[in-house]
Design an enzyme around this catalytic site. Sequence first.
Site, mmCIF file in Angstrom:
data_model
loop_
_atom_site.group_PDB
_atom_site.id
_atom_site.type_symbol
_atom_site.label_atom_id
_atom_site.label_comp_id
_atom_site.label_asym_id
_atom_site.label_seq_id
_atom_site.Cartn_x
_atom_site.Cartn_y
_atom_site.Cartn_z
ATOM 1 N N SER A 1 0.827 -1.193 0.000
ATOM 2 C CA SER A 1 0.000 0.000 0.000
ATOM 3 C C SER A 1 0.874 1.259 0.000
ATOM 4 O O SER A 1 1.665 1.466 -0.912
ATOM 5 C CB SER A 1 -0.958 -0.046 1.197
ATOM 6 N N ASP B 1 -10.107 -4.930 -3.913
ATOM 7 C CA ASP B 1 -9.484 -3.963 -3.010
ATOM 8 C C ASP B 1 -10.309 -2.672 -2.966
ATOM 9 O O ASP B 1 -10.398 -1.961 -3.969
ATOM 10 C CB ASP B 1 -8.059 -3.665 -3.489
ATOM 11 N N HIS C 1 -7.951 -5.579 0.537
ATOM 12 C CA HIS C 1 -6.675 -4.892 0.771
ATOM 13 C C HIS C 1 -5.910 -5.692 1.817
ATOM 14 O O HIS C 1 -5.952 -5.382 3.012
ATOM 15 C CB HIS C 1 -6.961 -3.470 1.260
#
Length: 222
Positions: free
Chosen positions: A119, A171, A202
């Site tokens: 991320s 996600d 995620h």
Amino acid sequence: MKASDELIIEPRSGRAADACVIILHGLGADGRDFESLVPALNLGSKHAVRFILPNAPRMPVTVNGGMVMPAWYDIMEMSLDRRVDEKQLKISAQRIQALIDEQVEHGIAPERIILAGFSQGGAVAYEAALSYPKRLGGLLAMSTYLATADSLDYAEANHELPIEIHHGLMDPVVFESLGRKARDYLIEKGYPVNYRQYPMAHAVCPQQVMDISHWLGERLGS
């Protein structure tokens, strides 16, 4: 980067490390977020790998109401092409490059150093790896985006850097389209990119862990 700013996991075999994998966590987490991944990769018996899990500094994050939390940089907008503090992102990338330099000074060849990020940490990993002046061993970008595509000072030494991009199809935080956008952009620039999709949100899933283990084994000479 001070020693207190990262979690260091030495080779389980007790042998001196001859390779290093640096993993950058996501927003609001810390280095221990990926601590359990290390034994799951099952690299201990074959490779003498030092894992370094750095901690991001704490700072206010605009999209989270200015709440202070671990963050590699501020995020000002959560639009599809989110607006981020590129100056702070680059400062974080320079910290990671200094950490790479430290490992080289300790005797690990740069081509035996692999950078990974999840991320927000992945956006920093892109910047740090693609602008690093010495050839690295690989780049793993997980559930992330290439935030500095237009301002990145791409280093010729890493133009053929093996890049592995992983993203969840469901996600809701970093849309999968951003992972594909990074893939397409880097392929257009001539980088060797492999892209994997997973039926997850995620996160990191078991199949992905197996794929990461295999990929790292290839990079380190299984």
